[in-house]
Design an enzyme around this catalytic site. Structure first.
Site, PDB file in Angstrom:
ATOM      1  N   LYS A  78      13.807  52.462  90.163  1.00  0.00           N
ATOM      2  CA  LYS A  78      13.256  52.189  88.907  1.00  0.00           C
ATOM      3  C   LYS A  78      12.304  51.512  88.291  1.00  0.00           C
ATOM      4  CE  LYS A  78      15.347  53.425  84.177  1.00  0.00           C
ATOM      5  NZ  LYS A  78      16.598  52.709  83.145  1.00  0.00           N
ATOM      6  N   SER A 152      16.815  57.048  81.024  1.00  0.00           N
ATOM      7  CA  SER A 152      15.463  56.929  81.155  1.00  0.00           C
ATOM      8  C   SER A 152      15.408  56.478  82.871  1.00  0.00           C
ATOM      9  CB  SER A 152      15.469  55.069  80.513  1.00  0.00           C
ATOM     10  OG  SER A 152      16.036  54.279  80.695  1.00  0.00           O
ATOM     11  N   SER A 176      21.543  55.888  80.300  1.00  0.00           N
ATOM     12  CA  SER A 176      20.404  55.752  81.138  1.00  0.00           C
ATOM     13  C   SER A 176      20.459  56.084  82.655  1.00  0.00           C
ATOM     14  CB  SER A 176      19.273  54.728  80.492  1.00  0.00           C
ATOM     15  OG  SER A 176      18.650  54.737  79.437  1.00  0.00           O
TER      16      SER A 176
END
Length: 478
Positions: A78, A152, A176
């Protein structure tokens, strides 16, 4: 499908350790899939093609190859975790484009375990919202590219669901990790406080944790073991592919037919009540969770309808911490380069701080309310989502209130377990009327990550799922 793209991490690492395939061959197959299909999915901001092949060669030449739990496994990271030599943009034009000098501690652990970082995945700006779109790109759900992959950790989830990598690392401050896992038909494990190094700046007032995204419980357990710093021998032993392993349901192809020895029967609470006052769980999402409860009851677990005692103030408290974390992350950045929704969210967070809404005792107060509930029940089962994810698009160009309302309506079930610091896991279960994967959430006591993975493995055996989206098998659908 190429020879190794689409295989599980357990299968890949076992084959590499046995020298049935080289890390370069494995990584090359996955890079080919990314090159062919990611233009439509949008999982990656950066693909490290040449660097990943060099790293794969280095893994193949290691003297300790036979001891590496993730030998030759391609992973995605990420884009808010540092990867040496690459910029960490965190989804924003306001962050530095300078390359990171060192790996984040968890990236270093993955590499030490033999994994190869193939790229950094898209995130929404500062990882604030539940859709992954912004100035660097948009991550789409591989099961339906017209829909968001969630956020996210949306780019990481899209990469795994599309078969671009078998594992990805994400983080979870309000859901997320679990939200995109639920949208994309994956397992996403948010560890409890202190189980995995955080090192995420402010960490959203202690709510954010790093964890794995995977297509099987065996792979999720393997990656969690590495991230949590368990020994390489322990991490390999956790795999159901290891002879005599008592855990898990096996890989999707090899292990499901053989069954698993049942573990201790648990006291499981089942609830479809949203923690946030005024938010309701959609009928289809509640129905899937209800069917999961019935499946566990038939398997001998003691399942009862019971609702956690969420405080009426929970919605306001969690909004304050969510926005307050963004205010922390935005400090020192040029506000003119932030999207309007991000600026407004940070402003709300600063206001919450001035009003005294970011007290450090909120987590302890919530846990005091929850302790009698978790004294009675070992695990809580809920829907992972309350409604379908938004259409993929430029949500970063829309207003702050529209984003907050959409996020709250879609995913109200995840935030309590960030504020309380308890482990929580989203996993695939059944299908929705739209054809998208269904998902349920399991929540446990502190330190119960492996118990949650055991229960997930049991559900995986009872209700197997398609591990990757049809885009892997039919590129025309990508």
């Amino acid at each position: 499908m190429t020879a190794w793209a689409g295989r599980t991490a357990v299968e890949i690492s076992d084959a590499v350790r046995r020298k049935e395939v080289t890390p370069r061959e494995v990584v090359g197959d996955h890079l080919a899939g990314i090159a062919a299909r990611d233009g439509r999915i949008g999982a990656f901001r950066v693909v490290r093609a040449a660097a990943a092949l060099d790293e794969a060669d280095a893994v193949g030449a290691r003297d300790d190859l036979a001891e590496l739990p993730l030998a030759g496994v391609p992973v995605a990271v990420k884009d808010n975790l540092a990867v040496r030599g690459e910029s960490t943009r965190n989804g924003s034009a306001a962050t530095s484009a300078a390359p990171a000098a060192e790996d984040h501690v968890l990236v270093a652990r993955l590499r030490a375990a033999g994994a190869v970082v193939v790229g950094l995945t898209h995130v929404p700006e500062l990882c604030v919202f539940g859709t992954t779109d912004g100035v660097h790109g948009t991550a789409r759900n591989p099961w339906d590219p017209a829909r968001t992959a969630g956020g996210s950790s949306g780019g990481s989830a899209a990469a795994v669901a599309a078969g671009f990598v078998p594992l990805a690392i994400g983080n979870d401050g309000m859901g997320s990790l679990r939200i995109p896992a639920a949208h994309c038909g994956l397992i996403g494990l948010k560890p409890g406080t202190g189980r995995v190094p955080r090192d995420l700046g402010g960490g959203w007032y202690g709510m954010s944790e790093n964890g794995p995204l995977a297509t099987t419980t065996a792979d999720a357990r393997l990656m969690f073991a590495v991230l949590a710093g368990e020994t390489a021998r322990d991490a390999v032993a956790e795999s159901p592919a290891a002879p005599g392993s008592p855990r898990g349901a096996g890989t999707a192809d090899a292990g499901r037919g053989s069954g698993t020895a049942p573990g201790p029967r648990l006291r499981i609470a089942f609830s479809t009540r949203a923690p946030i006052t005024g938010v309701r769980v959609g009928t289809a999402y509640a129905a899937l969770a209800r069917e999961a409860a019935r499946a566990l009851s038939r398997a001998g677990h003691h399942v009862a309808l019971a609702h956690p005692p969420y405080p009426l103030s929970f919605g306001a408290v969690v909004l304050a911490h969510w926005a307050g974390g963004t205010a922390q992350d935005a400090e020192g950045l040029d506000a003119r380069l932030l999207a309007p929704r991000t600026r407004r969210h940070a402003a709300v967070g600063r206001l919450a701080g001035r009003l005294g809404m970011l007290r450090s005792d909120h987590s302890a107060a919530l846990n005091r309310r929850l302790e009698p509930f978790f004294d009675t029940y070992d695990v809580l089962l809920t829907p992972a989502l309350a409604r379908r994810g938004a259409a993929a698009g430029a949500w970063h160009e829309r207003g702050w209130l529209a984003n907050v309302l959409m996020n709250t309506a879609c995913s109200p079930m995840t935030p309590p377990w960030n504020l309380s610091g308890r482990p929580a896991l989203a996993m695939p279960f059944g299908s929705l009327p739209t054809g998208l994967p269904g998902s349920v959430q399991l929540v446990g006591r502190p330190g119960s990550e492996h118990q949650l993975l055991d229960l997930a493995a049991e559900l995986e055996h009872l209700h197997p799922w398609e591990r990757t989206a049809p885009t892997l098998r039919d590129p025309a659908r990508a």
